[in-house]
Structure formats: structure tokens, C-alpha cells
Design a protein around this motif. Structure first.
Motif, PDB file in Angstrom:
ATOM      1  N   ALA A  95       0.826  -1.196   0.478  1.00 15.63           N
ATOM      2  CA  ALA A  95       0.059   0.220   0.096  1.00 15.63           C
ATOM      3  C   ALA A  95       0.794   0.927  -0.013  1.00 15.63           C
ATOM      4  CB  ALA A  95      -0.494   0.028   1.237  1.00 15.63           C
ATOM      5  N   GLY A  96       0.622   2.297  -0.542  1.00 23.22           N
ATOM      6  CA  GLY A  96       1.310   3.332  -0.303  1.00 23.22           C
ATOM      7  C   GLY A  96       1.318   4.207  -1.909  1.00 23.22           C
ATOM      8  N   GLN A  97       1.531   5.519  -2.039  1.00 22.06           N
ATOM      9  CA  GLN A  97       2.208   5.601  -3.760  1.00 22.06           C
ATOM     10  C   GLN A  97       3.820   4.671  -4.250  1.00 22.06           C
ATOM     11  OE1 GLN A  97       3.383   9.631  -3.604  1.00 22.06           O
ATOM     12  NE2 GLN A  97       2.812   9.653  -5.575  1.00 22.06           N
ATOM     13  N   GLY A  98       3.850   4.164  -4.881  1.00 24.63           N
ATOM     14  CA  GLY A  98       4.914   2.925  -6.013  1.00 24.63           C
ATOM     15  C   GLY A  98       5.131   4.113  -6.870  1.00 24.63           C
ATOM     16  N   ILE A  99       6.379   4.560  -7.173  1.00 24.74           N
ATOM     17  CA  ILE A  99       6.971   4.749  -8.567  1.00 24.74           C
ATOM     18  C   ILE A  99       6.831   4.690  -9.722  1.00 24.74           C
ATOM     19  CG2 ILE A  99       9.247   5.265  -9.720  1.00 24.74           C
ATOM     20  CD1 ILE A  99      10.817   4.942  -6.492  1.00 24.74           C
TER      21      ILE A  99
END
Length: 78
Positions: free
Chosen positions: A13-17
Motif C-alpha cells: 500500500a502507498g504511493q509507488g514509483i
């Protein structure tokens, strides 16, 4: 070592590249095409990088507004 925007590199979860972000960086910087770094699962990885690669990873992390994290969760604070 991992370049990540997530709390921990192993988090799903969370913003990936994005792959497109990585591709644009490689296209703009020919040195990245030969650097021992690769894109996977929303992060950029290098195994056992030397000092020169770590310095390049710091540059990439700054451009991506990300940070560098080791396999055990430690952060690079340079």
C-alpha cells in the motif's frame, strides 16, 4: 537498497514509483541505462551497491521525491 515512496519498501500500500517515471529518468540520463538498478513493484532496487551507485541512487531519490531504504528497513540519511 531500495528507492521508495512507501513507508517501507516491502509495503504493497502507498504511493509507488511508476514505470513511466523510471523510464523517463532512464531516457534523460544515459548513465541509468547501465547502472545496476532496476524497477520492480513500484520501487527501484540495487543489490550490494558501491559508493558510486549509492550516490546515483541519492540523486534519483531526490528527483522522484522518494527515499532510500535498506533491506532491513534502515533509511539512508546522507
Amino acid at each position: 537498497m531500495h528507492i521508495t515512496r512507501r513507508e517501507n519498501w516491502w509495503d504493497e500500500a502507498g504511493q509507488g514509483i511508476g514505470a513511466a517515471e523510471w523510464g523517463a529518468l532512464v531516457a534523460a540520463d544515459p548513465c541509468l541505462a547501465t547502472a545496476p538498478m532496476w524497477f520492480t513493484a513500484g520501487r527501484i532496487v540495487s543489490k550490494n551497491p558501491g559508493d558510486a551507485v549509492i550516490a546515483k541512487m541519492r540523486e534519483v531519490a531526490k528527483v522522484l521525491k522518494a527515499r532510500i531504504q535498506g533491506d532491513d528497513g534502515e533509511y539512508d540519511h546522507a
